[in-house]
Design a protein around this motif. Structure first.
Motif, PDB file in Angstrom:
ATOM      1  N   PHE A  36      29.792  23.880 -12.598  1.00  0.00           N
ATOM      2  CA  PHE A  36      28.429  23.599 -12.147  1.00  0.00           C
ATOM      3  C   PHE A  36      28.309  22.175 -11.622  1.00  0.00           C
ATOM      4  O   PHE A  36      29.129  21.312 -11.944  1.00  0.00           O
ATOM      5  CB  PHE A  36      27.426  23.778 -13.291  1.00  0.00           C
ATOM      6  CG  PHE A  36      27.312  25.196 -13.778  1.00  0.00           C
ATOM      7  CD1 PHE A  36      27.417  26.260 -12.900  1.00  0.00           C
ATOM      8  CD2 PHE A  36      27.086  25.457 -15.119  1.00  0.00           C
ATOM      9  CE1 PHE A  36      27.310  27.566 -13.350  1.00  0.00           C
ATOM     10  CE2 PHE A  36      26.979  26.761 -15.582  1.00  0.00           C
ATOM     11  CZ  PHE A  36      27.094  27.817 -14.690  1.00  0.00           C
ATOM     12  N   PRO A  38      25.116  19.966 -11.746  1.00  0.00           N
ATOM     13  CA  PRO A  38      23.685  19.765 -11.998  1.00  0.00           C
ATOM     14  C   PRO A  38      23.193  18.329 -11.761  1.00  0.00           C
ATOM     15  O   PRO A  38      22.053  18.007 -12.087  1.00  0.00           O
ATOM     16  CB  PRO A  38      23.559  20.114 -13.490  1.00  0.00           C
ATOM     17  CG  PRO A  38      24.872  19.699 -14.066  1.00  0.00           C
ATOM     18  CD  PRO A  38      25.905  19.875 -12.979  1.00  0.00           C
ATOM     19  N   ALA A 348      19.568  31.302 -11.588  1.00  0.00           N
ATOM     20  CA  ALA A 348      20.572  30.407 -12.169  1.00  0.00           C
ATOM     21  C   ALA A 348      21.050  30.985 -13.496  1.00  0.00           C
ATOM     22  O   ALA A 348      20.242  31.476 -14.287  1.00  0.00           O
ATOM     23  CB  ALA A 348      19.970  29.023 -12.391  1.00  0.00           C
ATOM     24  N   PHE A 352      23.891  27.484 -16.939  1.00  0.00           N
ATOM     25  CA  PHE A 352      23.551  26.359 -16.055  1.00  0.00           C
ATOM     26  C   PHE A 352      22.262  25.692 -16.527  1.00  0.00           C
ATOM     27  O   PHE A 352      22.161  24.460 -16.583  1.00  0.00           O
ATOM     28  CB  PHE A 352      23.392  26.848 -14.615  1.00  0.00           C
ATOM     29  CG  PHE A 352      22.949  25.750 -13.680  1.00  0.00           C
ATOM     30  CD1 PHE A 352      23.849  24.814 -13.208  1.00  0.00           C
ATOM     31  CD2 PHE A 352      21.620  25.636 -13.293  1.00  0.00           C
ATOM     32  CE1 PHE A 352      23.444  23.783 -12.370  1.00  0.00           C
ATOM     33  CE2 PHE A 352      21.206  24.618 -12.454  1.00  0.00           C
ATOM     34  CZ  PHE A 352      22.134  23.694 -11.989  1.00  0.00           C
TER      35      PHE A 352
END
Lengths: 436, 242
Positions: A36, A38, A348, A352
């Motif tokens: 991921f 983020p 999502a 996540f």
């Protein structure tokens, strides 16, 4: 494994311990963040409620700073007191309290102590294992500075290189400590006694001229004024340790018949083995011999129980702070409930969303912890400066592994706890949060 | 007017293509607190169809839309999108279906204010498989340019006007080139000029995606192919041509 651990150098052990303490946080990070990206969302969360985030970081920083500052100061004080005792290999005094004798001789704390006789001193000084035997004479002062009678040899032992000037070579000369506030050329008029009870006129007519200033020793001797021990005896109307026909002789050898007595003799042996021999030889009914370092270690060991109790309290406080942090995290995450619901609405993965919440929370914790360590170093330095000013024991605060371990443990604990708000964010219904 | 989003293999090829997913609803009911919010016996849409869902406030339009998106669990019945029964999907599978198949436009944009227009439009790249990220960002940039925001890619969402923010949310919905587009009152927070432009944009998607839009806006209803009026959670009449 245990054997392998003990074969590692201390720095490697400390580094490994820090990594082990961080391991839970690193494992969670790897498990949550794998695959991921983020970062942009976390930056957005950080900027959007800047004041709340700054307050949260400040709270953590203060908590860490207090813990780290206390740990660093306490360690600095222990190291400082031990360093101050370094030049004092062995002390011989009349039987009594080793602690009192150590506080008087090493830390120059006023104390009433019985005296060793001239015969005893002569026997000690003549011992072939002795390299240096310095009698001490206390009881006078100049302002806040204690005046200590001793030998030029001991002054040279304390400060092998003088900061300026030379050692005393006459009855009316003095060498001052680095922080005594006098300089070569100054005239000193000693008062009888110390503190408020000192009598400034008792030794009228007996002045000393400062001829040298010692380098910094990091001990209370930095504030002291060192004069020939003979001069102290003389101003008190006693024999000066030498027969009249010896004239103006200063320093050893002393004549036992004219030796008024000394509360303590500071000894340096001809080597480590010789020093242990002296310790054994003068532990008698008439004399008490001890290593100041050993007495200090015993004292610190006794204080260690108090330290352990304080540590438990510190840990308890840390746990309370951690719980407060957890509560604050839950509140902060609620601020972003709508954004998190949006992510879930867009598809999502739950991992996540949890990664965003967790990274945001742990990012703030790491930031606060790093800031707290820096603040802790600053507060420890300030605290050390105060202790140094008050005790004249040079206390140097520096960040050490214990503080790093404490911080690493705190980060990992909060990293585990931060899973709770992350998990809670996934439990909430999406649509009500979107419509909120 | 608007073209399909690019793919990773052919980022430059953006010719309009027929697309979308067929919708089939049978016996759908949504209940909460013992109260029936939606009851829809049947609804069928062919791939690429456009549908306006209208009705008074509180009629259950948005609830129906969110049920079609799999965001609200159905109490009964089934919903099939492109032959896949989403009412049978749970948790991660349903989220994955939304990520792959669905674009959603919200009434109030729902942007990350401190992120750039491009980062908002390419939001899905943050959690998409690594191999899909570049195409997603390309798609986001493409749609932002097509929607007239090409010079504002790096601008923070907070600094954009309401109309611009809504266009960013459309670009986000289309960036992954999903076959289904759901819109909840997409023009409600816009001025008339911005709303008209948005309506033209959405109407341009006809045939390339299946579009379901909940709206009170007569101009938008007029541009969509079919209309379903909802009253008290149930269809008031059948599916009508707009």
């Amino acid at each position: 494994m245990r054997d392998l651990w003990f074969t590692l150098p201390p720095a490697a052990q400390d580094l490994l311990a820090a990594l082990l303490l961080l391991l839970p946080a690193l494992v969670i990070a790897a498990a949550l963040l794998r695959g991921f990206a983020p970062g942009a969302m976390i930056r957005d969360m950080g900027r959007r409620f800047l004041f709340a985030n700054v307050a949260f970081v400040a709270l953590i920083a203060c908590a860490i700073a207090i813990g780290a500052g206390l740990l660093a100061s306490e360690r600095g004080l222990r190291a400082g007191t031990a360093r101050a005792a370094d030049p004092f290999d062995l002390i011989i005094a009349a039987p009594g309290s080793e602690l009192t004798a150590m506080l008087a001789a090493v830390y120059l704390q006023p104390a009433d102590m019985p005296l060793l006789s001239g015969e005893t001193y002569a026997r000690i000084a003549a011992d072939p294992a002795v390299a240096l035997a310095a009698p001490l004479a206390f009881g006078d002062s100049v302002g806040a500075a204690p005046v200590v009678g001793t030998t030029a040899g001991f002054a040279a032992h304390l400060s092998p290189e003088l900061a300026e000037g030379r050692l005393f070579a006459a009855h009316d000369e003095a060498v001052v400590g680095a922080l005594a506030g006098f300089a070569p050329g100054d005239e000193i008029a000693p008062a009888h006694g110390v503190g408020d009870a000192a009598d400034a006129h008792a030794h009228a007519g007996h002045e000393f001229q400062v001829v040298g200033r010692m380098a910094r020793t990091g001990s209370p001797w930095d504030r002291a004024v060192l004069v020939p021990v003979e001069a102290i005896w003389e101003v008190h109307g006693l024999a000066n340790g030498h027969a009249p026909e010896a004239g103006d002789q200063l320093g050893p050898p002393f004549d036992a018949a004219y030796f008024p007595g000394t509360p303590a003799v500071l000894l340096r042996g001809e080597g480590l083995g010789a020093t242990y021999q002296l310790l054994s030889r003068y532990g008698t009914e008439e004399t008490m011999a001890f290593f100041p370092g050993a007495v200090l270690a015993q004292l610190q060991a006794r204080l260690g129980d108090v330290r352990a109790a304080m540590s438990v309290m510190a840990v308890a406080a840390q746990v309370l702070v951690t719980l407060a942090v957890l509560l604050a995290l839950a509140i902060l995450v609620r601020l972003f409930a709508r954004a998190l619901a949006l992510l879930r609405a867009l598809g999502a993965p739950g991992r996540f969303v949890a990664a965003v919440v967790w990274s945001y929370a742990v990012g703030l914790v790491v930031l606060g912890t790093a800031l707290g360590l820096a603040l802790g170093l600053g507060s420890a330095a300030a605290l050390s400066a105060v202790v140094t000013a008050r005790t004249d024991i040079l206390v140097r605060a520096s960040l050490g592994w214990p503080e790093v371990h404490m911080a690493a443990g705190f980060v990992s604990l909060t990293a585990v706890l931060a899973l709770l708000p992350a998990w809670a964010a996934l439990r909430r219904e999406i649509v009500p949060e979107l419509r909120a | 007017m608007l073209a399909a989003a690019p793919t990773a293999a052919r980022p430059a090829a953006r010719a309009p293509e027929p697309g979308g997913a067929a919708l089939s609803v049978r016996g759908l009911t949504v209940e909460a607190g013992g109260r029936r919010l939606v009851s829809l016996p049947a609804l069928d849409l062919s791939p690429g169809a456009t549908l306006a869902v209208t009705g008074p406030s509180g009629a259950g339009k948005s609830t129906l839309l969110f049920a079609l998106a799999g965001l609200i669990p159905a109490s009964g019945g089934r919903i099939d999108w492109g032959g896949e029964e989403i009412t049978a999907l749970r948790g991660a599978a349903r989220a994955d279906w939304r990520r792959r198949q669905l674009g959603i436009i919200f009434q109030d944009h729902q942007l990350f204010d401190e992120m750039s227009a491009l980062d908002n439009a390419a939001l899905g790249a943050a959690y998409a498989p690594r191999a899909e990220r570049a195409a997603l960002r390309d798609g986001a940039a493409h749609w932002l340019e097509r929607l007239g925001l090409g010079d504002k890619l790096a601008q923070r969402a907070l600094s954009l006007s309401g109309g611009e923010r809504q266009r960013v949310s459309i670009a986000r919905a289309l960036a992954a080139d999903p076959p289904i587009l759901l819109a909840d009152e997409p023009t409600a927070s816009l001025d008339r000029a911005s709303a008209d432009r948005l309506i033209a944009d959405l109407a341009g998607l006809a045939g390339t995606r299946t579009l379901v839009a909940v709206t009170h806006d007569a101009a938008l209803v007029a541009r969509l192919g079919r209309r379903l009026e909802i009253r008290d959670g149930a269809p008031a009449g059948g599916l009508a041509d707009a």
